[in-house]
Design an enzyme around this catalytic site. Structure first.
Site, short mmCIF file in Angstrom:
data_model
loop_
_atom_site.label_atom_id
_atom_site.label_comp_id
_atom_site.label_asym_id
_atom_site.label_seq_id
_atom_site.Cartn_x
_atom_site.Cartn_y
_atom_site.Cartn_z
N GLY A 1 52.03 36.33 49.69
CA GLY A 1 50.77 36.91 49.22
C GLY A 1 51.01 37.60 47.89
O GLY A 1 51.95 37.27 47.16
N VAL A 2 50.16 38.58 47.62
CA VAL A 2 50.19 39.22 46.31
C VAL A 2 51.51 39.97 46.07
O VAL A 2 52.16 39.82 45.03
CB VAL A 2 49.00 40.17 46.14
CG1 VAL A 2 48.73 40.44 44.70
CG2 VAL A 2 47.76 39.60 46.80
N ILE A 3 51.93 40.77 47.07
CA ILE A 3 53.16 41.55 46.88
C ILE A 3 54.37 40.62 46.82
O ILE A 3 55.24 40.77 45.95
CB ILE A 3 53.34 42.59 48.02
CG1 ILE A 3 52.22 43.63 47.95
CG2 ILE A 3 54.70 43.26 47.95
CD1 ILE A 3 52.29 44.72 49.01
N GLU B 1 56.42 31.60 54.03
CA GLU B 1 54.99 31.87 54.23
C GLU B 1 54.51 31.13 55.48
O GLU B 1 54.77 29.94 55.66
CB GLU B 1 54.21 31.40 52.99
CG GLU B 1 52.71 31.27 53.15
CD GLU B 1 52.00 32.58 53.52
OE1 GLU B 1 52.32 33.63 52.94
OE2 GLU B 1 51.14 32.53 54.42
N SER C 1 56.34 41.41 53.33
CA SER C 1 55.05 41.71 52.69
C SER C 1 54.01 40.80 53.33
O SER C 1 53.67 39.75 52.81
CB SER C 1 55.13 41.48 51.18
OG SER C 1 55.73 40.23 50.90
N ARG D 1 48.52 44.57 54.75
CA ARG D 1 48.50 46.01 54.99
C ARG D 1 47.46 46.33 56.04
O ARG D 1 46.50 45.58 56.23
CB ARG D 1 48.22 46.76 53.67
CG ARG D 1 49.35 46.57 52.66
CD ARG D 1 49.08 47.28 51.36
NE ARG D 1 49.03 48.73 51.46
CZ ARG D 1 50.09 49.54 51.45
NH1 ARG D 1 51.31 49.05 51.34
NH2 ARG D 1 49.94 50.85 51.53
N HIS E 1 38.22 34.85 16.81
CA HIS E 1 39.14 33.73 16.59
C HIS E 1 40.33 34.21 15.76
O HIS E 1 40.12 34.91 14.78
CB HIS E 1 38.43 32.61 15.84
CG HIS E 1 39.38 31.51 15.44
ND1 HIS E 1 39.83 30.56 16.33
CD2 HIS E 1 40.01 31.24 14.25
CE1 HIS E 1 40.66 29.73 15.71
NE2 HIS E 1 40.79 30.13 14.46
#
Ligand code: FAD
Ligand code: NAI
Length: 476
Positions: A193-195, A214, A280, A283, A455
């Site tokens: 995941g993110v962590i 995972e 991880s 949470r 630009h």
């Protein structure tokens, strides 16, 4: 005699401290209860985000990115560097310095806004005379304060896996993974995941062999499929070994490190030996020892404090915000809820559109999105058109040496209203802000396409993707 406040906030993470500041700005007498102590034993404000989350992780991501540049990426600029070395103690001291500055910054803001910091663990006592009563147990005798309104902002803790004991030495959660004393030769991560991806990237860049295990068969299932595919390709090229669909078995500590038995996606028994392991796997909301029963609140089956769309609990005057309530566990989501609740208490009519809360994963390239993914629109049976534009066709991206990735814009087939924007690119975190503003204002893809963009800049790709959704990209 207990001191009486208009508003008491329990928890000073991004949800709580922002709620306290906004309430003070609106003229209320405010206190904020916080028990967190830093490793030196001093009380600190800022919660998970500032102490062991967003801020320290982004500091280490930046340091490790600089190192990786020196050891490879600068070659194409014609710059060769020899003898680049990592001094982990110094890198950690820099990170700790940034955390210290930020947490002291909140103390300053509390003083400036005359917010009382009640130091210690807060818990509800039965209410009396129309006031909530909160006991705060700190260094001395517990003290009781009273409040007309209370905002619960007690955050979240790492989810534990049964049988895996986190000691923050050889088996770490985010706290240990942000403070390793040396670069582990082999690092295992449970949870892509993110962590897992952010901290796995930090240690890989600094030299670890990183294996990520995972459980889900799909990679980054919350992202748009096109982005998830591009990310998987990119991370594999960098050397992150991500194994999907695994089932974790025994995890044992040994003198040498940690040994993990698992079944791979085909069900074959495998084992992995690592020097350090990071767990991880999400949470969980935190209401430990809060005494919610004293105010007649029961958490839901996942441990969240139940609230309505405006973060009101079923008890008048009692609100809950941030990670302890439903919705994404993101600092900026909690902050916006803090502002909303303070304004509600002041009798205003604030509102949050949860669909326009942006997400960012701070890997390289970064991944950022807001609104619906293409697979969500398909599942909803919504008619849409899509436009995608690559950074490889953008002069600024080429000049900076960041040609990887793309922007994808999804818009309603009939009205052209922007329904989702997905970016995988260097600095996607900053680029996504334009899309969030556009969606808040219900912009069409044509609106984004008609706005003059500087630009050369990476932001031109957002405009080109919006134009592409109406089949009129200019540079492709
Ligand atoms: P918290 O920040 O958890 O704060 C809650 C506070 O309440 C704590 O200080 C705690 O001590 C206090 N508290 C709890 N109970 C009591 C009590 N009874 N008495 C007194 N005090 C109490 N989000 C992002 O948006 N961007 C990121 O880049 C990002 N990176 C992250 C990286 C990591 C490694 C981690 C772990 C998280 C990250 N997050 C990020 C998520 C973000 O940190 C959380 O969403 C955010 O901190 C939630 O804010 P909060 O105020 O609800 O809770
Ligand atoms: P996560 O929910 O992002 O990822 C957890 C991963 O672990 C999932 O992919 C899940 O399928 C996997 N998993 C769960 N059980 C497993 C098992 N038994 N075996 C193997 N894999 C398993 O949670 P993470 O990474 O712990 O982060 C927690 C939260 O913190 C995030 O959801 C996010 O809200 C917040 N955060 C936000 C950041 C940002 O905004 N950039 C950075 C870091 C955290």
């Amino acid at each position: 005699m207990s001191e009486r406040f208009d508003v008491v906030v329990i928890g000073s993470g991004p949800a709580g401290y922002i709620a306290a500041i906004r309430a003070a700005q609106l003229g209320f007498k405010v206190a904020c209860v916080e028990r967190w102590k830093n490793p030196a034993g001093e009380g600190v404000l800022g919660g998970t985000c500032l102490n062991v989350g967003c801020i320290p992780s982004k500091a280490l991501l930046a340091s490790s990115e600089e190192y990786e540049k020196l050891t490879g990426d600068l070659g194409e600029h014609g710059i060769t560097v020899t003898g680049a070395k990592v001094d982990i103690a110094r890198m950690m001291a820099r990170k700790d310095g940034i955390v210290g500055k930020m947490t002291k910054g909140i103390e300053f803001l509390f003083r400036k806004n005359r917010i009382t910091w009640l130091k210690g663990h807060g818990r509800f006592l039965p209410s009396a005379d129309g006031f909530f009563r909160i006991e705060v147990a700190g260094e001395g005798e517990p003290e009781v304060s009273e409040a007309k309104n209370v905002i619960i902002a007690t955050g979240s803790n790492p989810r534990q896996l049964p049988g895996i004991e986190v000691d923050n030495e050889s088996i770490c959660d985010n706290v240990g993974a942000l403070s390793l004393a040396a670069v582990p030769r082999r690092l295992g991560v449970i949870g892509a995941g993110v962590i897992g991806l952010e901290l796995g990237s930090v240690w890989r860049r600094l030299g670890s062999e990183v294996t990520v295990l995972e459980a889900m068969p799909a990679f980054l299932a919350a992202c748009d499929d096109a982005v998830a595919k591009e990310a998987a390709r990119s991370f594999a090229k960098q050397g992150l070994d991500i194994q999907l669909g695994v089932s974790i078995g025994d995890v044992r500590k040994s003198r040498k490190g940690v040994s993990i038995s698992y079944a791979d996606a085909k069900g074959e028994a495998k084992s992995l030996e690592v020097d350090r392991l990071v767990v991880s796997v999400g949470r969980v909301p935190n209401t430990d020892g809060l005494g919610l029963e004293a105010v007649g609140i029961e958490v839901d089956e996942r441990g969240f404090v139940p609230v309505d769309d405006h973060c009101r609990t079923r008890v008048p005057g009692l609100y809950a915000i941030g990670d302890v309530v439903r919705g994404p566990m993101l600092a900026h989501k909690g902050e916006d809820e803090g502002v909303m609740v303070a304004e509600l208490i002041a009798g205003q009519a604030p509102h949050i559109d949860y669909n326009t809360i942006p997400w960012v994963i701070y890997t390289a390239p970064e991944i950022a999105w807001v609104g619906k993914t293409e697979q969500q629109l398909k599942a909803e049976g919504r008619d849409y058109h899509a436009g995608q534009f690559p950074f490889a066709a953008n002069g600024r991206a080429l000049g900076m040496g960041h040609p990887e990735g793309f922007v994808k814009v999804l818009a309603d087939a009939k009205t052209d209203e922007v329904l989702g924007v997905h970016i995988i690119a260097h600095n996607a975190s900053d680029l996504i802000a334009e899309a969030a503003v556009a969606m808040e204002f219900k912009a069409s893809a044509e609106d984004i396409g008609r706005v003059c963009h500087p630009h050369p800049s990476m932001s031109e790709v957002v405009r080109e993707a919006a134009l592409a959704s109406n089949k009129r990209a200019l540079n492709m």
